[in-house]
Design an enzyme around this catalytic site. Structure first.
Site, short mmCIF file in Angstrom:
data_model
loop_
_atom_site.label_atom_id
_atom_site.label_comp_id
_atom_site.label_asym_id
_atom_site.label_seq_id
_atom_site.Cartn_x
_atom_site.Cartn_y
_atom_site.Cartn_z
N HIS A 110 -0.02 3.00 -6.50
CA HIS A 110 0.67 1.93 -5.76
C HIS A 110 1.72 1.32 -6.69
CE1 HIS A 110 -2.60 2.04 -2.83
NE2 HIS A 110 -1.93 1.18 -2.08
N ASP A 122 -11.28 0.55 4.24
CA ASP A 122 -11.76 -0.81 4.53
C ASP A 122 -10.78 -1.60 5.39
OD1 ASP A 122 -10.01 -0.74 2.42
OD2 ASP A 122 -11.24 -1.92 1.03
N GLY A 170 -4.31 -2.44 -5.88
CA GLY A 170 -4.55 -3.84 -6.27
C GLY A 170 -3.23 -4.55 -6.47
N GLU A 200 5.74 -1.76 -4.38
CA GLU A 200 5.37 -2.33 -3.07
C GLU A 200 5.72 -3.82 -3.14
OE1 GLU A 200 1.16 -2.32 -2.33
OE2 GLU A 200 1.38 -2.89 -0.22
N ASP A 260 -1.24 2.46 6.21
CA ASP A 260 -1.82 1.56 5.22
C ASP A 260 -3.16 0.99 5.70
OD1 ASP A 260 -1.69 0.64 2.64
OD2 ASP A 260 -0.35 -1.02 3.02
N HIS A 318 -1.64 7.68 3.72
CA HIS A 318 -1.95 6.40 3.08
C HIS A 318 -2.69 5.49 4.06
CE1 HIS A 318 -0.63 3.50 -0.27
NE2 HIS A 318 -1.43 2.79 0.52
N HIS A 324 -6.14 3.04 4.13
CA HIS A 324 -7.28 2.45 3.44
C HIS A 324 -8.44 2.34 4.42
CE1 HIS A 324 -5.26 1.15 -0.34
NE2 HIS A 324 -4.18 1.17 0.44
ZN ZN Z 1 -2.14 0.88 0.04
#
Ligand code: ZN
Length: 337
Positions: free
Chosen positions: A201, A15, A174, A204, A281, A11, A13
């Site tokens: 997701h 960006d 999101g 969370e 993450d 996991h 990301h």
């Molecule tokens: Zn995530």
């Protein structure tokens, strides 16, 4: 501490994990920052770097990285650099993810954005053959599902175009809880039709009910999922169905999704028999690495080296990777026990 066993991150990301120096140079080139903006000032705009920031503060950190990643060159270079960084940190398998619909502001199509990221992955894997990388394409929930329904469907179509050619799965990311997840059912049905597995997701920032919704939609993994601990029936379903949880310590505490490291749901879920994995993450925004996540798991949750190896064995089981790679990683991890 240094952890000398095969490490896996499921996991990450893209960006949220850009290498700062490269991102800074690209932002300068593209005149996205003032000409007198220093690297340190640039860093302050991206890195949260301390715990207990607000979720809004956290989300604002993605604006600049996404603005940078709007052309092929930036996507290729940043992906290549991230995979290199991960390889040098001793990671052997990684599933990177990004939302191609956020990278079409300057004319790229989702297809072109994904092609560029895969190009970066391939170059890096040639340069660093010790690491293997799969790509997960994120659909986004931005509020009402109709807001970006077409873009989400395009993401699934794009995943089909690159299935077996770099893309291993899709995701829904999101802000949780703004709208029922059910509104994305047709997107997931399409993914199913194309034989593309998906993670979602859930749990969370959202409650256990969001994990329940993700399971009802057919998610084969859950991104985070910590809040399933709050509903024994949902938790039991996650355990019984052996649904892997992609858990992350630092980002959860930074966004106040978990009260503290010591109170993090990872350990109680692990002890109850859930298939828990530990991931980063957003390495840059959260100013973390997988080794630092392990350090926190050892320090605050009392996990041992053996526990960490078992978490990586869970990651292998959960990975959207081919059988041969999974067998090889399992064997090597077992040798470290
Ligand atoms: Zn995530």
């Amino acid at each position: 501490m240094e952890y000398l066993f095969p490490k896996i991150d499921l996991h990450v990301h893209l960006d949220g994990s850009l290498t700062l120096k490269l991102a800074y140079a690209l932002a300068q080139d593209r005149q996205l920052i003032a000409s007198d903006c220093t690297l340190e000032q640039f860093r302050e705009r991206i890195v949260v770097g301390r715990d207990n920031g607000s979720l809004n503060e956290f989300l604002a950190r993605f604006e600049l990285p996404i603005a940078i990643l709007q052309d092929e060159e930036a996507l290729v270079l940043c992906t290549r650099e991230l995979v290199k960084t991960l390889a040098l940190q001793g990671l052997e398998y990684v599933e990177l993810r990004f939302a191609p619909q956020f990278h079409t502001q300057k004319g790229l199509t989702q297809h072109q954005a994904v092609k560029a990221v895969i190009k970066g992955m391939r170059i890096a894997m040639c340069e660093h053959p010790q690491i293997k990388v799969g790509l997960i394409l994120c659909m986004m929930t931005l509020g009402e599902p109709s807001l970006n329904h077409e873009a989400n469907l395009e993401t699934i179509q794009t995943a089909r175009d690159f299935k077996g050619k770099g893309v291993v799965a899709v995701d829904l990311a999101g802000a949780e809880g703004i709208t029922p997840m059910e509104g994305y059912r047709d997107c997931f049905e399409l993914a199913k039709e194309y034989g593309i597995p998906y993670t979602i997701h859930a749990g969370e920032s959202g409650p256990a009910a969001s994990v329940k919704s993700a399971l009802e939609l057919g998610a084969s993994r859950i991104g985070h999922g910590g809040h399933c601990l709050e509903d024994s029936a949902v938790m039991q379903e996650v355990i019984d169905k052996k649904i892997p949880l992609e858990m992350c310590l630092t980002s959860n505490v930074q966004c106040r999704n978990q009260l503290s490291y010591s109170d993090h749901a990872l350990k109680p879920l692990m002890e109850r028999g859930a298939v828990v994995t530990l991931n980063t993450d957003n390495m840059t925004i959260s100013d973390t690495t997988l080794d630092q996540e392990y350090d926190k798991a050892v320090r605050y949750l009392g996990l041992t080296r053996e526990d960490l190896i078992h978490l990586n064995l869970n990651s292998v089981r959960a990975a959207f990777a081919d059988k041969e790679l999974k067998q090889q990683l399992t064997r090597r991890l077992m040798e470290c026990l």
